[in-house]
Design an enzyme around this catalytic site. Structure first.
Site, PDB file in Angstrom:
ATOM      1  N   HIS A 458       0.809  -1.219   0.000  1.00  0.00           N
ATOM      2  CA  HIS A 458       0.000   0.000   0.000  1.00  0.00           C
ATOM      3  C   HIS A 458       0.846   1.275   0.000  1.00  0.00           C
ATOM      4  O   HIS A 458       0.436   2.289  -0.542  1.00  0.00           O
ATOM      5  CB  HIS A 458      -0.994  -0.027   1.157  1.00  0.00           C
ATOM      6  CG  HIS A 458      -2.161  -0.913   0.848  1.00  0.00           C
ATOM      7  ND1 HIS A 458      -2.214  -2.228   1.251  1.00  0.00           N
ATOM      8  CD2 HIS A 458      -3.268  -0.695   0.103  1.00  0.00           C
ATOM      9  CE1 HIS A 458      -3.325  -2.768   0.787  1.00  0.00           C
ATOM     10  NE2 HIS A 458      -3.991  -1.871   0.087  1.00  0.00           N
ATOM     11  N   ARG A 565     -11.137   3.750  -1.524  1.00  0.00           N
ATOM     12  CA  ARG A 565     -10.672   2.865  -0.436  1.00  0.00           C
ATOM     13  C   ARG A 565     -11.105   3.504   0.886  1.00  0.00           C
ATOM     14  O   ARG A 565     -10.378   4.300   1.483  1.00  0.00           O
ATOM     15  CB  ARG A 565      -9.151   2.710  -0.480  1.00  0.00           C
ATOM     16  CG  ARG A 565      -8.646   1.872  -1.655  1.00  0.00           C
ATOM     17  CD  ARG A 565      -7.139   1.617  -1.531  1.00  0.00           C
ATOM     18  NE  ARG A 565      -6.675   0.574  -2.414  1.00  0.00           N
ATOM     19  CZ  ARG A 565      -6.058   0.785  -3.591  1.00  0.00           C
ATOM     20  NH1 ARG A 565      -5.862   1.998  -4.023  1.00  0.00           N
ATOM     21  NH2 ARG A 565      -5.663  -0.234  -4.322  1.00  0.00           N
ATOM     22  N   GLU A 691     -11.123 -10.659  -6.491  1.00  0.00           N
ATOM     23  CA  GLU A 691      -9.697 -10.676  -6.138  1.00  0.00           C
ATOM     24  C   GLU A 691      -9.272 -12.007  -5.535  1.00  0.00           C
ATOM     25  O   GLU A 691      -8.121 -12.195  -5.171  1.00  0.00           O
ATOM     26  CB  GLU A 691      -9.330  -9.499  -5.225  1.00  0.00           C
ATOM     27  CG  GLU A 691     -10.308  -9.204  -4.133  1.00  0.00           C
ATOM     28  CD  GLU A 691     -10.040  -7.867  -3.417  1.00  0.00           C
ATOM     29  OE1 GLU A 691      -9.022  -7.219  -3.701  1.00  0.00           O
ATOM     30  OE2 GLU A 691     -10.863  -7.500  -2.564  1.00  0.00           O
ATOM     31  N   ASN A 714      -4.246  -6.705  -7.612  1.00  0.00           N
ATOM     32  CA  ASN A 714      -3.178  -6.799  -6.598  1.00  0.00           C
ATOM     33  C   ASN A 714      -3.362  -8.068  -5.779  1.00  0.00           C
ATOM     34  O   ASN A 714      -2.437  -8.861  -5.601  1.00  0.00           O
ATOM     35  CB  ASN A 714      -3.204  -5.592  -5.653  1.00  0.00           C
ATOM     36  CG  ASN A 714      -3.121  -4.280  -6.393  1.00  0.00           C
ATOM     37  OD1 ASN A 714      -2.622  -4.232  -7.510  1.00  0.00           O
ATOM     38  ND2 ASN A 714      -3.629  -3.220  -5.795  1.00  0.00           N
ATOM     39  N   ASP A 715      -4.571  -8.242  -5.275  1.00  0.00           N
ATOM     40  CA  ASP A 715      -4.817  -9.440  -4.477  1.00  0.00           C
ATOM     41  C   ASP A 715      -4.972 -10.670  -5.369  1.00  0.00           C
ATOM     42  O   ASP A 715      -4.504 -11.756  -5.021  1.00  0.00           O
ATOM     43  CB  ASP A 715      -6.061  -9.250  -3.598  1.00  0.00           C
ATOM     44  CG  ASP A 715      -5.712  -8.451  -2.350  1.00  0.00           C
ATOM     45  OD1 ASP A 715      -4.685  -8.766  -1.724  1.00  0.00           O
ATOM     46  OD2 ASP A 715      -6.441  -7.503  -2.020  1.00  0.00           O
ATOM     47  N   ARG A 725       1.860  -9.957  -1.488  1.00  0.00           N
ATOM     48  CA  ARG A 725       2.066  -8.722  -2.243  1.00  0.00           C
ATOM     49  C   ARG A 725       3.092  -7.791  -1.626  1.00  0.00           C
ATOM     50  O   ARG A 725       3.700  -6.987  -2.315  1.00  0.00           O
ATOM     51  CB  ARG A 725       0.737  -7.989  -2.468  1.00  0.00           C
ATOM     52  CG  ARG A 725       0.041  -7.604  -1.192  1.00  0.00           C
ATOM     53  CD  ARG A 725      -1.406  -7.221  -1.451  1.00  0.00           C
ATOM     54  NE  ARG A 725      -1.544  -5.838  -1.867  1.00  0.00           N
ATOM     55  CZ  ARG A 725      -2.709  -5.240  -2.068  1.00  0.00           C
ATOM     56  NH1 ARG A 725      -3.837  -5.929  -1.919  1.00  0.00           N
ATOM     57  NH2 ARG A 725      -2.773  -3.984  -2.428  1.00  0.00           N
ATOM     58  N   CYS A 757      -9.367  -2.543 -11.015  1.00  0.00           N
ATOM     59  CA  CYS A 757      -8.925  -1.438 -10.156  1.00  0.00           C
ATOM     60  C   CYS A 757      -7.617  -1.764  -9.452  1.00  0.00           C
ATOM     61  O   CYS A 757      -7.164  -1.006  -8.600  1.00  0.00           O
ATOM     62  CB  CYS A 757     -10.003  -1.063  -9.153  1.00  0.00           C
ATOM     63  SG  CYS A 757     -10.442  -2.414  -8.064  1.00  0.00           S
TER      64      CYS A 757
HETATM   65  C1  PEP Z   1      -6.592  -5.040  -5.380  1.00  0.00           C
HETATM   66  O1  PEP Z   1      -6.463  -5.986  -4.593  1.00  0.00           O
HETATM   67  O2  PEP Z   1      -6.193  -5.077  -6.566  1.00  0.00           O
HETATM   68  C2  PEP Z   1      -7.235  -3.794  -4.940  1.00  0.00           C
HETATM   69  C3  PEP Z   1      -7.497  -2.826  -5.784  1.00  0.00           C
HETATM   70  O3  PEP Z   1      -7.482  -3.675  -3.611  1.00  0.00           O
HETATM   71  P1  PEP Z   1      -6.396  -3.256  -2.529  1.00  0.00           P
HETATM   72  O4  PEP Z   1      -5.120  -2.940  -3.262  1.00  0.00           O
HETATM   73  O5  PEP Z   1      -6.928  -2.084  -1.793  1.00  0.00           O
HETATM   74  O6  PEP Z   1      -6.297  -4.489  -1.709  1.00  0.00           O
HETATM   75 MG    MG Z   2      -7.574  -5.959  -2.719  1.00  0.00          MG
END
Ligand code: PEP
Ligand code: MG
Length: 818
Positions: A458, A565, A691, A714-715, A725, A757
């Site tokens: 993050h 978020r 995800e 991402n997840d 990650r 996203c």
């Molecule tokens: C993701 O997992 O791609 C996502 C957009 O959510 P976050 O990065 O907030 O977990």
């Molecule tokens: Mg996520």
């Protein structure tokens, strides 16, 4: 492995002796039990406690019991009468001196020696001191050993190496040598050629210590047995690397520089330093940053004198905080995997967090009514003071270590991670928390260079949102860069240069100029729609984590907010925001977006985003635990209040609600039921984040309950590739064909519009592929909107099938760039 029991009249003495001995272990674990004092402050020994300790230390390979004086010996003898026969037969009472004996015994046990060998090592532990002081050996058993006859065949030719460590083969390098020698199937011997000593066994700490090896002395090594040559080569290399203590003057505070602490004090110009060569980390936030290095100074957290809540609540807070700090340090250790010395340090920090003595002291203080931060601080101070009082400068430095880890836990408990980092130029740190990254001022921070971190963590996401060039995973050496040294970094490629000359600075400036020109061009068209060359309109939306992001998103031409978020409103505070506060903040975001649709993602906590006031149970694998929608459904009051707020805002402005971490339809149905109870307006669109691979593979089962889906790459990438990650040791690329196949399946089967996203959406090279797969919205960091729109405009009409059959992400990237 042989277990050890320390019996002493004094609890403090035994704990300090164990801490001292454990510091020789470099992360290896030896079962050590303490039976000392009648309680923490009353002197005495207790046979029952000793018998339990012997049983606990016994893993089947025997136990060596070390005692201090007088009745300790009697109590230990009595204790052996109390244990099971089998355990008693494996246990031995050792006449060794407690401290020296314990140090020798742990090293020997860690090297895999048997019970009798460990006991003999311990018993011979005074020899080094005796030989150093010129005292006569007291018995034949403790006389310096004659040159051993190597078993296993003739010894290999000897190899010599000069010791460069400032304090010679002092405790830590000697322990390193001994544990390394013990790893090989070989009988390794060492002697001090400079003093003409006899050969001694290199697997014995007490023997090695008798050699009195000082800086500049030449040692010789020889070995016999199947791995003889390997063993000697390895040890010569280790010695040539100064047993990995080079650049860290022995016994100085820097020796145990608090690298797991995310911040170390900036060091003045001219200080001795390990300056890395031009380097490459991982690209985390595009852009070029040039400026003087600065590191935030450590300030010890102040503990407010608040009254403690119940011991149970305080204990739970403590468990959560220790778990979070353990995770952070574990990540740093993984990041330092190539740097054995740094990994050792992080390993030692982790051991401190598992230290039963420390933790039981903290628990006792909590039981007596202390708050968790006060209890941890005081217990850590006690241990630090014990280290500080030891006569060995190396061990004194452990005090700083204990304090650093203690402060890290205290900070976690107090939620003090959000202190803004204040400085101009290139910020250098071990890692940043999301809150710290969010507090950076882009007008002052030219760039960020992190020793650890990861592009999908993050902190990096926030760096991109803030448009701050960032290189992560650059390695621990960057923490040694002196304050004021010029740094040039390219967050698009991961390259950085330390103290670059004019030519190199010029090259970085040229890159910045090219990028600026592209950005200017893109900015000129940022407010126009993005349409592919095939005529397909693609919404380019923004990921928003604050009101500032929303304003920036609108200014950069975002078509809507594809992901808000909402955690930013819930993290780093002691109680949840009320409904009115949420309505106000969501309303302001909608307003800042100029009335464009905003997609409010319900609370996504857990994993790397713990929540202090709804912490849940401690979990071994929080990323696979109660995260996202699972957490919301477990906390209906919290979730209900958020749905109340979302519904209220949706009555006056276009809003979508999106549930994170959905795995199966029943969770979604439960969430929709709670939403339905609140009578949302028809204009409120409902979606889920895809995800979890399971959700991607059965996306059609969600179709009756959703208006859209948004893929969180991402997840999705971390779960698909089993690569956490935040862990740079297992970098994972969303362009892996396995992830692309899941995206393809979602686009084919969702039956509703599909967005992305995750960070992959902002990868300009990936955009043509994603649009070809059928993605119709890309939601990216606000600053990335103009360039992603440009990437959409040049996307062609081809199919994406070619990518699905390739073996890995690099093959996909090669084809995309070729
Ligand atoms: C993701 O997992 O791609 C996502 C957009 O959510 P976050 O990065 O907030 O977990
Ligand atoms: Mg996520």
């Amino acid at each position: 492995m042989v277990g050890l029991v320390v019996v002493s009249h004094s609890h403090a003495l035994a704990s300090a002796a164990v801490a001292l001995a454990s510091s020789m272990l470099h992360g290896q674990e030896v079962p050590i039990e303490v039976a000392a004092g009648l309680d923490e402050s009353t002197l005495g020994t207790d046979a029952v406690a000793i018998s339990s300790a012997v049983t606990a230390a016994d893993q089947g390979d025997g136990v060596v019991v070390l005692m201090d004086l007088g009745s300790a010996v009697l109590s230990a003898e009595m204790a052996l009468e109390m244990v099971d026969d089998a355990v008693r037969e494996r246990a031995v009472l050792c006449p060794a001196p407690l401290v020296e004996g314990l140090v020798a015994a742990v090293v020997s046990a860690a090297g895999g020696a048997g019970r009798d060998e460990v006991a003999a090592e311990a018993a011979g532990a005074l020899e080094a001191k005796e030989s150093h002081l010129g005292a006569p050996a007291r018995s034949a058993a403790s006389a310096p050993a004659p040159a051993p006859v190597s078993p296993g065949g003739p010894a290999e030719p000897t190899r010599a190496v000069t010791i460069t460590n400032r304090h010679g083969l002092h405790a830590r390098p000697a322990a390193r040598l001994v544990t390394t020698a013990s790893r090989f199937d070989a009988h390794v011997e060492i002697r001090n050629r400079t003093t003409g000593s006899a050969w001694v066994r290199a697997g014995s700490l007490s023997r090695v210590a008798t050699l009195g090896v000082l800086q500049g002395h030449e040692i010789e090594l020889r070995a016999s047995g199947p791995q003889a040559r390997d063993a000697v080569d390895h040890l010569v290399e280790l010695a040539a690397r100064a047993f990995d203590e080079a650049g860290r003057p022995f016994g100085s505070d820097k020796d145990f520089a608090t690298a797991a602490e995310e911040r170390v004090p900036a060091r003045g110009p001219g200080a001795e330093e390990r300056v890395p060569a031009p380097g490459r980390g991982q690209a985390a936030s595009a852009g070029v940053g040039i400026g003087p290095a600065w590191q935030p100074a450590v300030s010890r957290p102040h503990i407010p004198e608040t009254t403690a809540r119940s011991a149970e609540v305080e204990a739970r807070r403590l468990d959560d905080a220790v778990a979070a700090v353990r995770r952070d340090i574990g990540e740093m250790r993984a990041a330092a995997a190539d740097d054995e010395a740094a990994a050792d340090i992080f390993g030692a920090h982790l051991l401190l967090l598992d230290d039963t003595e420390l933790l039981s002291d903290v628990s006792a203080r909590i039981q007596r009514g202390d708050s968790a931060p006060r209890a941890f601080r005081d217990a850590a101070e006690r241990v630090a003071a014990e280290f500080g009082a030891l006569p060995d400068s190396y061990l004194n430095a452990r005090a700083a270590d204990v304090r650093a880890v203690g402060d890290q836990v205290v900070r976690q408990l107090l939620g003090l991670t959000a202190e803004p980092l204040d400085g101009d130029g290139v910020l250098i740190a071990g890692d940043l928390t999301p809150a710290e990254a969010a507090g950076l001022d882009p007008r002052r921070v030219a760039g960020v260079l992190l020793a650890g971190g990861s592009p999908t963590a993050h902190a990096a996401i926030i760096g991109r949102a803030r448009n701050i060039p960032m290189v992560v995973g650059a390695g621990r050496d960057v923490l040694g860069i002196a304050a004021g040294t010029t740094i040039a970094l390219d967050g698009g490629s991961g390259e950085f240069a330390v103290a670059p000359d004019e030519t190199v600075v010029g090259q970085f400036r040229d890159r910045a100029a090219v990028r600026d020109a592209r950005r200017r061009e893109a900015a000129g068209r940022a407010h126009e729609p993005a349409v592919t060359r095939a005529g397909v309109p693609i919404l380019v939306a923004a990921n928003v984590g604050s009101l500032t992001d929303a304003r920036e998103a609108a200014a950069n031409g975002a078509d809507q907010a594809g992901l808000v978020r909402t955690e930013f409103l819930f993290l780093d505070r002691d109680e949840a925001p009320g409904v009115d506060e949420q309505v106000s903040v969501y309303g302001q975001i909608a307003e800042a977006m100029g009335g464009r649709r905003i997609t409010l993602r319900t609370l996504d906590v857990g994993g790397d985003k713990p929540l202090r006031y709804a912490p849940g149970r401690p979990e071994q694998n929080p990323f696979l635990g109660v995260r996202g929608l699972r957490h919301s459904l477990e906390n209906p009051a919290l979730f209900g209040a958020q749905l109340d707020a979302i519904v209220r805002v949706a009555r006056r402005t276009p809003v979508s609600v999106m549930f994170p971490m959905v795995t199966s339809a029943d969770e979604l149905i439960a969430a929709r039921r709670m939403l339905g109870d609140r009578k949302p307006p028809d204009s409120l669109e409902v979606g889920i984040m895809v995800e979890v691979p399971a959700a991607a593979l059965k996306v059609e089962t969600f179709r009756p309950y959703v208006d859209f889906v948004s893929i969180g790459t991402n997840d999705l990438t971390q779960y698909t590739l089993a690569a956490e990650r935040g862990n740079p040791a297992v970098p994972a690329d969303g362009l892996d064909p396995a992830v692309l196949r899941l995206i393809d399946a979602v686009c084919r089967n969702a039956g509703v519009p599909v967005a992305i996203c995750g960070e992959l959406a902002a990868d300009e090279a990936a955009v043509p592929l994603l649009t070809a797969l059928g993605v119709r919205e890309l939601s990216v960091a606000p600053a990335a909107v103009p360039l992603v729109k440009e990437a959409v405009r040049v996307s062609g009409t081809g199919s994406a099938d070619w990518a699905l059959g390739l073996p890995d992400a690099s093959a996909v990237r090669r084809r995309l760039s070729g």
